[in-house]
Design an enzyme around this catalytic site. Sequence first.
Site, PDB file in Angstrom:
ATOM      1  N   GLN A 103       0.851  -1.187   0.098  1.00 25.31           N
ATOM      2  CA  GLN A 103      -0.144  -0.136   0.139  1.00 25.31           C
ATOM      3  C   GLN A 103       0.818   1.120   0.174  1.00 25.31           C
ATOM      4  O   GLN A 103       0.324   2.368  -0.001  1.00 25.31           O
ATOM      5  CB  GLN A 103      -0.800   0.079   1.257  1.00 25.31           C
ATOM      6  CG  GLN A 103      -1.705  -1.128   1.352  1.00 25.31           C
ATOM      7  CD  GLN A 103      -2.355  -1.154   2.751  1.00 25.31           C
ATOM      8  OE1 GLN A 103      -3.557  -0.602   3.143  1.00 25.31           O
ATOM      9  NE2 GLN A 103      -1.691  -1.793   3.679  1.00 25.31           N
ATOM     10  N   ASN A 104       2.379   1.217   0.117  1.00 24.89           N
ATOM     11  CA  ASN A 104       3.142   2.112   0.445  1.00 24.89           C
ATOM     12  C   ASN A 104       3.429   2.789  -1.236  1.00 24.89           C
ATOM     13  O   ASN A 104       3.607   2.412  -1.817  1.00 24.89           O
ATOM     14  CB  ASN A 104       4.290   1.637   1.171  1.00 24.89           C
ATOM     15  CG  ASN A 104       3.999   1.163   2.417  1.00 24.89           C
ATOM     16  OD1 ASN A 104       3.238   1.459   2.931  1.00 24.89           O
ATOM     17  ND2 ASN A 104       4.972   0.466   2.558  1.00 24.89           N
ATOM     18  N   ASP A 106       6.031   4.929  -1.019  1.00 27.01           N
ATOM     19  CA  ASP A 106       7.533   5.480  -0.954  1.00 27.01           C
ATOM     20  C   ASP A 106       8.300   4.834  -1.940  1.00 27.01           C
ATOM     21  O   ASP A 106       9.616   5.307  -1.828  1.00 27.01           O
ATOM     22  CB  ASP A 106       7.799   5.082   0.322  1.00 27.01           C
ATOM     23  CG  ASP A 106       7.922   3.802   0.735  1.00 27.01           C
ATOM     24  OD1 ASP A 106       7.715   3.696   2.167  1.00 27.01           O
ATOM     25  OD2 ASP A 106       8.001   2.855   0.225  1.00 27.01           O
ATOM     26  N   HIS A 121      -1.423   1.367  -4.349  1.00 27.04           N
ATOM     27  CA  HIS A 121      -1.684   2.894  -4.245  1.00 27.04           C
ATOM     28  C   HIS A 121      -1.091   3.849  -4.678  1.00 27.04           C
ATOM     29  O   HIS A 121      -1.043   5.007  -4.856  1.00 27.04           O
ATOM     30  CB  HIS A 121      -1.589   3.380  -2.648  1.00 27.04           C
ATOM     31  CG  HIS A 121      -2.890   2.548  -1.793  1.00 27.04           C
ATOM     32  ND1 HIS A 121      -2.793   2.497  -0.458  1.00 27.04           N
ATOM     33  CD2 HIS A 121      -3.868   1.820  -2.119  1.00 27.04           C
ATOM     34  CE1 HIS A 121      -3.668   1.809  -0.022  1.00 27.04           C
ATOM     35  NE2 HIS A 121      -4.606   1.308  -1.327  1.00 27.04           N
ATOM     36  N   CYS A 132      -3.658  14.267 -20.658  1.00 25.45           N
ATOM     37  CA  CYS A 132      -3.785  13.355 -21.453  1.00 25.45           C
ATOM     38  C   CYS A 132      -3.366  11.990 -20.947  1.00 25.45           C
ATOM     39  O   CYS A 132      -3.144  11.163 -21.634  1.00 25.45           O
ATOM     40  CB  CYS A 132      -2.471  13.707 -22.451  1.00 25.45           C
ATOM     41  SG  CYS A 132      -0.832  13.686 -21.862  1.00 25.45           S
ATOM     42  N   CYS A 149       2.508  19.216 -18.051  1.00 24.15           N
ATOM     43  CA  CYS A 149       2.919  18.085 -18.874  1.00 24.15           C
ATOM     44  C   CYS A 149       3.921  18.584 -19.934  1.00 24.15           C
ATOM     45  O   CYS A 149       3.389  19.605 -20.700  1.00 24.15           O
ATOM     46  CB  CYS A 149       1.669  17.622 -19.377  1.00 24.15           C
ATOM     47  SG  CYS A 149       1.816  16.226 -20.620  1.00 24.15           S
ATOM     48  N   ASN A 215       3.331  -6.838  13.741  1.00 23.64           N
ATOM     49  CA  ASN A 215       2.858  -5.728  13.961  1.00 23.64           C
ATOM     50  C   ASN A 215       2.988  -5.483  15.357  1.00 23.64           C
ATOM     51  O   ASN A 215       2.980  -6.550  16.209  1.00 23.64           O
ATOM     52  CB  ASN A 215       1.475  -5.530  13.565  1.00 23.64           C
ATOM     53  CG  ASN A 215       1.106  -3.939  13.354  1.00 23.64           C
ATOM     54  OD1 ASN A 215       1.231  -3.332  14.368  1.00 23.64           O
ATOM     55  ND2 ASN A 215       0.212  -3.647  12.434  1.00 23.64           N
TER      56      ASN A 215
END
Length: 243
Positions: A103-104, A106, A121, A132, A149, A215
């Site tokens: 989901q990162n 980075d 993501h 475009c 762009c 976790n």
Amino acid sequence: MVSLSDLDQVKHRLASARSLVVLTGAGISADSGVPTFRGADGLWRAYRAEELATPEAFERDPRLVWEWYNWRRALLATKGPNDAHYALAQLEQREGRFWLITQNVDGLHREAGSRNLSEIHGNIWMVRCTQCGRVEEDRSVPIKLLPSCTRCAGLLRPHVVWFGESLDPMDMARCHDVLRSCDVLLIIGTSGVVYPAAGFAAIAKQAGAFVGEINPDETPQTAFADVSLRGRAKDLVPLLLKW
Ligand code: BV8
Ligand code: ZN
């Protein structure tokens, strides 16, 4: 504290996995010094996600949203992958069927060498033209505002998935494929509150997979986990490879 038997159980499952899927969230990058979203140093808390990580916010004030992303890009530019990212890249080399869903945004998994990877993501280093649709990498820090762009002069946006935006259908199809056919799912460093990723453990469970979690805290995913290891990714993930 993590019990040896729990650690050994997850280690054994990884060693004998026919098809392994790993799902990561911001917690795996916390050990690289990247603030998580909902933690004490939370990115969202500082900037209230619903205000900024949405298409409406960008429509209303693209400069403010770009300033937030420039702040994050400047922070990320000084960070690198940690032992957990590298261990997952190694695991990919060892395992026959391996897929990493992150989901990162980075880019640290790719930087650590992971290739069988879905950045569901998006990626903060990629920009997309709002006119475009052209997508290209732009690692400038900061990006000069407002970016346009090179092809059509349209306004550029970060190539990430905002709240209320659908994920790339290709990514979703790949995730459903690998989750439905895996026999082991390892969930690392996610609070399990953002959908559709928060629903992935249930899909793997339905398919009869063994679900492990890493976790420091309990999360909504813990209910789906056969074993939940209470600890930091940089300490535990490398240990899981010692077989
Ligand atoms: C969608 C990119 C269809 C941008 C991000 C009501 C109910 C259910 C769902 C919804 C709802 N209302 C709206 C929705 C849908 C919404 C959603 O799920 N909202 C939630 C908040 C309720 N989802 C969407 O909009 C998604 N699209 O569903 O499309 C649709 C279409 C229209 C309308 C509705 C639906 C799009 C979601 C993507 C949003 N984009 N990021 C950017 O980053 O700039 S989300 C953002 O959160 C990041 O991607 C991040 O990865 C993600 C999840 O957070 P985590 O990774 O889990 O990070 P967090 O800080 O929360 O947790 C860190 C964890 O690590 C903690 O558990 C901590 O204990 C642990 N940890 C800390 N240190 C360590 C550690 N673990 C290990 N080691 C350590 N050292
Ligand atoms: Zn364009």
